[in-house]
Design a protein around this motif. Structure first.
Motif, PDB file in Angstrom:
ATOM      1  N   SER A 180       0.800  -1.239   0.000  1.00  0.00           N
ATOM      2  CA  SER A 180       0.000   0.000   0.000  1.00  0.00           C
ATOM      3  C   SER A 180       0.826   1.278   0.000  1.00  0.00           C
ATOM      4  CB  SER A 180      -0.921   0.033   1.213  1.00  0.00           C
ATOM      5  OG  SER A 180      -1.862  -0.977   1.116  1.00  0.00           O
ATOM      6  N   MET A 181       2.030   1.214   0.547  1.00  0.00           N
ATOM      7  CA  MET A 181       2.854   2.426   0.662  1.00  0.00           C
ATOM      8  C   MET A 181       4.152   2.201  -0.121  1.00  0.00           C
ATOM      9  SD  MET A 181       1.394   4.644   2.761  1.00  0.00           S
ATOM     10  CE  MET A 181      -0.347   4.364   3.105  1.00  0.00           C
ATOM     11  N   PRO A 182       4.483   3.085  -1.050  1.00  0.00           N
ATOM     12  CA  PRO A 182       5.676   2.850  -1.872  1.00  0.00           C
ATOM     13  C   PRO A 182       6.942   2.577  -1.054  1.00  0.00           C
ATOM     14  CG  PRO A 182       4.431   4.704  -2.731  1.00  0.00           C
ATOM     15  CD  PRO A 182       3.747   4.296  -1.451  1.00  0.00           C
ATOM     16  N   HIS A 183       7.144   3.330   0.043  1.00  0.00           N
ATOM     17  CA  HIS A 183       8.406   3.116   0.786  1.00  0.00           C
ATOM     18  C   HIS A 183       8.411   1.760   1.483  1.00  0.00           C
ATOM     19  CE1 HIS A 183       5.713   4.658   3.916  1.00  0.00           C
ATOM     20  NE2 HIS A 183       6.596   4.411   4.853  1.00  0.00           N
ATOM     21  N   ARG A 184       7.233   1.253   1.855  1.00  0.00           N
ATOM     22  CA  ARG A 184       7.184  -0.012   2.567  1.00  0.00           C
ATOM     23  C   ARG A 184       7.180  -1.209   1.606  1.00  0.00           C
ATOM     24  NH1 ARG A 184       5.338  -0.337   8.409  1.00  0.00           N
ATOM     25  NH2 ARG A 184       7.146  -1.663   8.101  1.00  0.00           N
ATOM     26  N   ALA A 185       6.717  -0.967   0.373  1.00  0.00           N
ATOM     27  CA  ALA A 185       6.686  -2.049  -0.611  1.00  0.00           C
ATOM     28  C   ALA A 185       8.099  -2.477  -1.018  1.00  0.00           C
ATOM     29  CB  ALA A 185       5.891  -1.604  -1.833  1.00  0.00           C
ATOM     30  N   MET A 186       9.115  -1.738  -0.551  1.00  0.00           N
ATOM     31  CA  MET A 186      10.504  -2.104  -0.866  1.00  0.00           C
ATOM     32  C   MET A 186      11.081  -3.074   0.167  1.00  0.00           C
ATOM     33  SD  MET A 186      12.037   1.614  -1.851  1.00  0.00           S
ATOM     34  CE  MET A 186      10.970   2.792  -2.687  1.00  0.00           C
ATOM     35  N   GLU A 187      10.294  -3.408   1.181  1.00  0.00           N
ATOM     36  CA  GLU A 187      10.875  -4.171   2.288  1.00  0.00           C
ATOM     37  C   GLU A 187      10.850  -5.696   2.109  1.00  0.00           C
ATOM     38  OE1 GLU A 187       9.234  -3.017   6.146  1.00  0.00           O
ATOM     39  OE2 GLU A 187       9.018  -0.964   5.456  1.00  0.00           O
ATOM     40  N   HIS A 188       9.848  -6.205   1.389  1.00  0.00           N
ATOM     41  CA  HIS A 188       9.556  -7.640   1.517  1.00  0.00           C
ATOM     42  C   HIS A 188      10.674  -8.567   1.069  1.00  0.00           C
ATOM     43  CE1 HIS A 188       8.661  -8.196  -2.767  1.00  0.00           C
ATOM     44  NE2 HIS A 188       8.192  -6.962  -2.701  1.00  0.00           N
TER      45      HIS A 188
END
Ligand code: SUG
Length: 442
Positions: free
Chosen positions: A133-141
């Motif tokens: 949902s959030m571009p900065h968090r979608a980089m974490e997985h």
């Protein structure tokens, strides 16, 4: 005996306030402020130490490597790493902010975890959250998945799934929208999955703010984990619009106890009845402590974003942010929980650095219930004792800055500082080659 182990996110050296999360009030309010990564990491370590002091097992998950120069290269930026950071800053400061976030510190969003007692194959199952949902968090997985596979590598005890596909139907935020009710951590429990919306059946009353978790994602996780029972409950859109971007902002469960704000769910009476009925075959009756303070007080104090912990003697303790002490109605609620015997102890912590981005005690930790044998095969480099905490404190003091804002990410020394710190951390943890910058020459 099965006990719950908390894996806290070690706050990374790029901790900053970029206002990236719409619907997360603290993140929006603190946009552009100067952060203090050193204080943030030390505050987190103090909390970990205190939980250990209660006689509980404590681990940590390392920070992600940011700034993510590799991501920018995929967008067509070229040159040296420092050239690329400067170019991205020039092109769009918000883009630079997104690749610099330290948001992996909120490990409640790292994965959904189903303990062995709930799963058909008797293993602990993890689904790393896609956080799409959030571009900065979608980089974490991607890195989270790699980390979890190295820490929980023994396939006899653990199954680390792939994150759900990056499809808008399957927005998943991990344990922040997952509760479990049980008699004790080792017995089969009722997993309660919370969603903000049904992606395939949008409704008139979907919230204005992003409803990050979809019903479809929770069905998929329950099915992949081989659960025999689960409940699927919708967040109240009014709670999301009041700032409860994750359910763990307004609800916390542990063992047979659930503390929550009356606005968290649309029909709390029906919810309590439904969960009580679903727990019947498991041989216990859940306890509920519903609060009716103004929702604004619940969200600004983060009273429900606390860690509700079972102590070794069976009593419960709450680990709360110090904001609760400054919010009279939230403090009164906690005092009543003690007076009513729901909890025995309340411990307050200064977590202001994380709180200013909307991350309280519960956001900072991933709970993993582990039997004795499974505990033995967890990668020992991320399991803490007193000496381990001290070592991490020394590492933070040596490598972290005490003030950081967006323009610092283009300081030519910064990336080297971060890489030096993380390189040393991988040695401390005995997880060589964990980070991309250690694997590929850029
Ligand atoms: O996803 N904040 C995080 C906070 C996550 C809290 N986690 C739980 N509730 N479990 C988020 O909104 C802010 C980053 C910034 O604005 O710089 C941020 O990502």
């Amino acid at each position: 005996m099965t006990v719950e182990m908390n894996f806290d996110g070690l706050v990374g050296p790029t901790h900053n306030y970029a206002g990236l999360s719409r619907g997360n009030i603290a993140s929006s309010v603190h946009k552009g402020r100067v952060s203090n990564p050193r204080a943030a990491a030390l505050q987190g370590l103090d909390k970990m130490e205190a939980v250990m002091g209660l006689g509980l097992s404590q681990g940590f998950l390392p920070p992600h490597d940011a700034p993510r120069v590799g991501f920018l290269r995929k967008l067509g930026f070229t040159g040296t790493d420092n050239d690329i950071l400067a170019l991205a800053h020039h092109a769009n400061p918000a883009l630079l902010a997104n690749v610099c976030s330290a948001s992996s510190m909120w490990t409640a969003n790292a994965a959904t975890v189903s303990p062995a007692a709930d799963t058909r194959d008797g293993r602990v199952h993890f689904t790393p959250a896609n956080l799409l949902s959030m571009p900065h968090r979608a980089m974490e997985h991607e890195l989270t998945t790699r980390m979890l596979r190295r820490i929980f590598s023994n396939e006899r005890y653990f199954a680390v799934h792939d994150p759900l596909p990056m499809n808008p139907m399957l927005g998943d935020e991990g344990a922040a929208n997952h509760n479990r009710l049980c008699k004790d951590h080792g017995s089969e429990g009722l997993e309660v999955f919370i969603h903000g919306r049904a992606a395939l059946s949008p409704s008139e009353n979907d919230p204005r703010f992003p409803a990050r978790q979809t019903l479809e994602s929770t069905h998929a996780i329950a099915s992949n984990h081989g659960l025999t029972r689960g409940q699927f409950i919708r967040q109240n859109p009014a709670a999301i619009d009041a700032g409860a971007f994750h359910n763990d902002v307004v609800c916390v469960t542990n063992a047979d106890t659930m503390l929550y704000h009356e606005t968290a769910f649309e029909n709390p009476d029906a919810l309590e009845e439904q969960l009580t009925r679903a727990c019947e075959p498991l041989g216990f009756t859940p306890r509920f402590a519903r609060a009716d303070m103004p929702i604004g007080d619940a969200i600004s104090s983060y009273v429900f974003n606390s860690q509700l912990l079972s102590l070794p003697d069976g009593d419960m303790a709450l680990i709360l942010p110090s904001h609760v002490e400054e919010t009279p109605l939230a403090k009164t609620y906690v005092d009543h929980l003690i007076a009513d015997g729901v909890i025995r102890q309340a411990h307050y912590f200064d977590l202001k650095q994380s709180m200013s981005n909307g991350g309280g005690p519960a956001c900072l930790r991933l709970r993993v219930a582990l039997g004795k044998k499974a505990r033995r095969v967890v990668h020992s480099g991320v399991v803490l004792d007193a000496a381990g905490i001290e070592r991490l404190r020394g590492w933070v003091r040596e490598h972290y800055r005490d003030r950081l804002e967006l323009k610092d990410f283009v300081d030519p020394d910064f990336l080297t500082e971060v890489h030096t710190a993380l390189d040393e951390l991988t040695q401390i943890m005995d997880l060589p080659g964990l980070y991309d910058f250690q694997r590929t020459a850029t």
